[in-house]
Design an enzyme around this catalytic site. Structure first.
Site, PDB file in Angstrom:
ATOM      1  CB  SER A   1      38.382 -74.487 -36.782  1.00 21.95           C
ATOM      2  OG  SER A   1      39.069 -73.780 -35.777  1.00 21.95           O
TER       3      SER A   1
ATOM      4  CE1 TYR B   1      37.844 -79.356 -33.719  1.00 19.37           C
ATOM      5  CE2 TYR B   1      39.595 -77.770 -33.269  1.00 19.37           C
ATOM      6  CZ  TYR B   1      38.316 -78.051 -33.709  1.00 19.37           C
ATOM      7  OH  TYR B   1      37.520 -77.031 -34.150  1.00 19.37           O
TER       8      TYR B   1
ATOM      9  CE  LYS C   1      36.498 -78.943 -37.177  1.00 24.77           C
ATOM     10  NZ  LYS C   1      35.165 -79.389 -37.619  1.00 24.77           N
TER      11      LYS C   1
HETATM   12  C1  UD1 Z   1      39.404 -73.198 -29.326  1.00 26.67           C
HETATM   13  C2  UD1 Z   1      40.256 -74.209 -30.009  1.00 26.67           C
HETATM   14  C3  UD1 Z   1      39.996 -74.135 -31.476  1.00 26.67           C
HETATM   15  C4  UD1 Z   1      38.547 -74.410 -31.751  1.00 26.67           C
HETATM   16  C5  UD1 Z   1      37.688 -73.442 -30.971  1.00 26.67           C
HETATM   17  C6  UD1 Z   1      36.243 -73.880 -31.085  1.00 26.67           C
HETATM   18  C7  UD1 Z   1      42.265 -74.372 -28.580  1.00 26.67           C
HETATM   19  C8  UD1 Z   1      43.716 -74.160 -28.499  1.00 26.67           C
HETATM   20  N1  UD1 Z   1      41.668 -73.966 -29.696  1.00 26.67           N
HETATM   21  O1  UD1 Z   1      39.795 -71.901 -29.777  1.00 26.67           O
HETATM   22  O2  UD1 Z   1      40.801 -75.070 -32.132  1.00 26.67           O
HETATM   23  O3  UD1 Z   1      38.276 -74.321 -33.107  1.00 26.67           O
HETATM   24  O4  UD1 Z   1      38.031 -73.446 -29.600  1.00 26.67           O
HETATM   25  O5  UD1 Z   1      35.436 -73.126 -30.271  1.00 26.67           O
HETATM   26  O6  UD1 Z   1      41.648 -74.875 -27.665  1.00 26.67           O
HETATM   27  N2  UD1 Z   1      40.730 -68.716 -22.108  1.00 26.67           N
HETATM   28  C9  UD1 Z   1      41.002 -68.319 -20.822  1.00 26.67           C
HETATM   29  N3  UD1 Z   1      40.371 -68.985 -19.797  1.00 26.67           N
HETATM   30  C10 UD1 Z   1      39.498 -70.001 -20.000  1.00 26.67           C
HETATM   31  C11 UD1 Z   1      39.220 -70.393 -21.342  1.00 26.67           C
HETATM   32  C12 UD1 Z   1      39.863 -69.727 -22.366  1.00 26.67           C
HETATM   33  O7  UD1 Z   1      41.778 -67.426 -20.586  1.00 26.67           O
HETATM   34  O8  UD1 Z   1      38.973 -70.568 -19.043  1.00 26.67           O
HETATM   35  C13 UD1 Z   1      41.401 -67.998 -23.207  1.00 26.67           C
HETATM   36  C14 UD1 Z   1      42.216 -68.921 -24.096  1.00 26.67           C
HETATM   37  O9  UD1 Z   1      43.480 -69.140 -23.545  1.00 26.67           O
HETATM   38  C15 UD1 Z   1      42.219 -68.143 -25.395  1.00 26.67           C
HETATM   39  C16 UD1 Z   1      40.842 -67.435 -25.412  1.00 26.67           C
HETATM   40  O10 UD1 Z   1      40.415 -67.446 -24.043  1.00 26.67           O
HETATM   41  O11 UD1 Z   1      43.214 -67.164 -25.387  1.00 26.67           O
HETATM   42  C17 UD1 Z   1      39.813 -68.157 -26.226  1.00 26.67           C
HETATM   43  O12 UD1 Z   1      39.785 -69.520 -25.825  1.00 26.67           O
HETATM   44  P1  UD1 Z   1      38.709 -70.570 -26.380  1.00 26.67           P
HETATM   45  O13 UD1 Z   1      37.339 -70.049 -26.167  1.00 26.67           O
HETATM   46  O14 UD1 Z   1      39.029 -71.894 -25.772  1.00 26.67           O
HETATM   47  O15 UD1 Z   1      38.956 -70.582 -27.927  1.00 26.67           O
HETATM   48  P2  UD1 Z   1      40.320 -70.862 -28.747  1.00 26.67           P
HETATM   49  O16 UD1 Z   1      41.341 -71.472 -27.899  1.00 26.67           O
HETATM   50  O17 UD1 Z   1      40.669 -69.610 -29.464  1.00 26.67           O
END
Ligand code: UD1
Length: 339
Positions: free
Chosen positions: A125, A150, A154
């Site tokens: 990841s 997690y 990785k």
């Molecule tokens: C997350 C994991 C990452 C993992 C990946 C797998 C974290 C910190 N990282 O990545 O380690 O490999 O998923 O899919 O969790 N967001 C919102 N509202 C929400 C959900 C997300 O604003 O309800 C934002 C998050 O803050 C982030 C972006 O959307 O800025 C992407 O979030 P997400 O889909 O959870 O992925 P990552 O956090 O990048």
């Protein structure tokens, strides 16, 4: 015809990869303990490919069970997906994460070696980069200090594979560092099926659009980015699945046992959380209620991929436009909710 074992093959990325492997002429064997999946996507994969895919409901941490699968099938290579992947849960249950993610990978490697070795793709990841100083992230960007168990699993599994291929010349490895996989199969027969409240952005968006969630919270609007929301590299899950096929093909063509290469798998295009939400609404002609909220602990501000290495050496590139991906994500959500 080569036979590839897909661990965690009933899951979101695993099932899409199974379909692409069959399309590319591979035989696939799926193992999954169904701890975070049911057989919906696997059945979808069978429908799409028109094949019955051998499936074993086993835990990769159980060496005996894995041995039985290797005895039944002439496994030439492995794609290892089987792992726990929820960041928050890993902070609450670190031992469970270390035990499962490390034991399953070690067991797969042991059994592969005991059966003569082969090619292995490890599902890593972009989380290993943390917040890079320079963007986009290349494969040479230093790995950051893991901020949660997690992410640490990785990093450790990457190290395990790197060391294992050095010591065991019958092994050849490729580590794929995924950015943010999203979307579903164009047939709407496979997609993401999160249990409970989704952690990831796109399932939260689609569930809000479907009325399952009231409001999407956008975590952080004060980042140092053009619109203040975080930047990510959203990669279509079908494109990501094809990257695994390219990785295997590279290893079978190059046939360089003892090597372990690393590739970023992303689009190379950053999108903000707000942009993604707006694109989803525009392409699907639907409203998603959202509100700005505080930053989520452990999130980085911005990360996206330099994909030159994968483009060049895997002859792979992301192809599906993000609008199409978001339309497919919605089609899948509507299908599973009978909307
Ligand atoms: C997350 C994991 C990452 C993992 C990946 C797998 C974290 C910190 N990282 O990545 O380690 O490999 O998923 O899919 O969790 N967001 C919102 N509202 C929400 C959900 C997300 O604003 O309800 C934002 C998050 O803050 C982030 C972006 O959307 O800025 C992407 O979030 P997400 O889909 O959870 O992925 P990552 O956090 O990048």
């Amino acid at each position: 015809m080569k036979t590839i074992l897909i661990t965690g093959g009933a899951g979101y990325i695993g099932s899409h990869t199974a379909v692409e492997l069959v399309a590319a002429g591979y035989q696939v064997v799926v193992v999954d303990n169904l701890s975070n999946a049911d057989t919906t996507c696997l059945k979808g994969a069978e429908k799409i490919t028109g094949r019955s895919l051998p499936f074993y409901e086993i835990d990769c941490c159980c060496k005996e069970d894995l041995q039985t699968v290797f005895k039944k099938h002439p496994i030439d290579g492995v794609i290892h997906f089987a792992a726990f992947k929820a960041v928050g849960e890993s902070v609450e249950k670190p031992l469970m994460y270390y035990k499962n993610n490390l034991t399953s990978f070690l067991t797969v490697l042991e059994v592969l070696l005991e059966n003569g070795g082969g090619n292995i793709v490890f599902s890593s990841s972009a989380t290993v980069y943390g917040q890079p100083d320079i963007l986009p992230a290349t494969e040479d960007t230093p790995r950051g200090v893991a901020t949660n168990p997690y992410g640490n699993t990785k990093q450790i599994c990457e190290d395990i594979l790197t060391d294992a291929v050095k010591a065991h010349p019958t092994l050849q490895g490729i580590i794929l560092r995924y950015f943010n996989p999203i979307g579903a199969h164009p047939s709407a027969l496979m997609g993401e099926l999160p249990r409970g409240v989704p952690n990831n952005l796109v399932p939260f968006i689609t569930q809000t659009a479907a009325g399952v969630r009231d409001v999407l919270q956008i975590f952080g609007s004060d980042y140092n980015t053009p619109d203040g929301t975080a930047l990510r590299d959203y990669i279509d899950v079908n494109d990501l699945a094809r990257a695994h096929v390219s990785a295997l093909q590279k290893m079978y063509t190059k046939n360089d046992p003892g090597s372990c290469e690393i590739y970023n798998v992303g689009t190379g295009q950053p999108l903000s959380v707000l942009e993604l939400v707006q694109k989803f609404c525009a392409v699907n002609n639907i409203k998603v209620k959202y509100k700005m909220a505080g930053r989520r602990q452990g999130d980085v501000e911005a990360v996206w991929a330099n994909t030159s290495l994968a483009n060049k050496h895997l002859q792979w590139k992301a192809e599906v436009p993000v609008e199409e991906t978001l339309a497919r994500a919605w089609a899948w959500e509507k299908k599973i909710r009978d909307l």
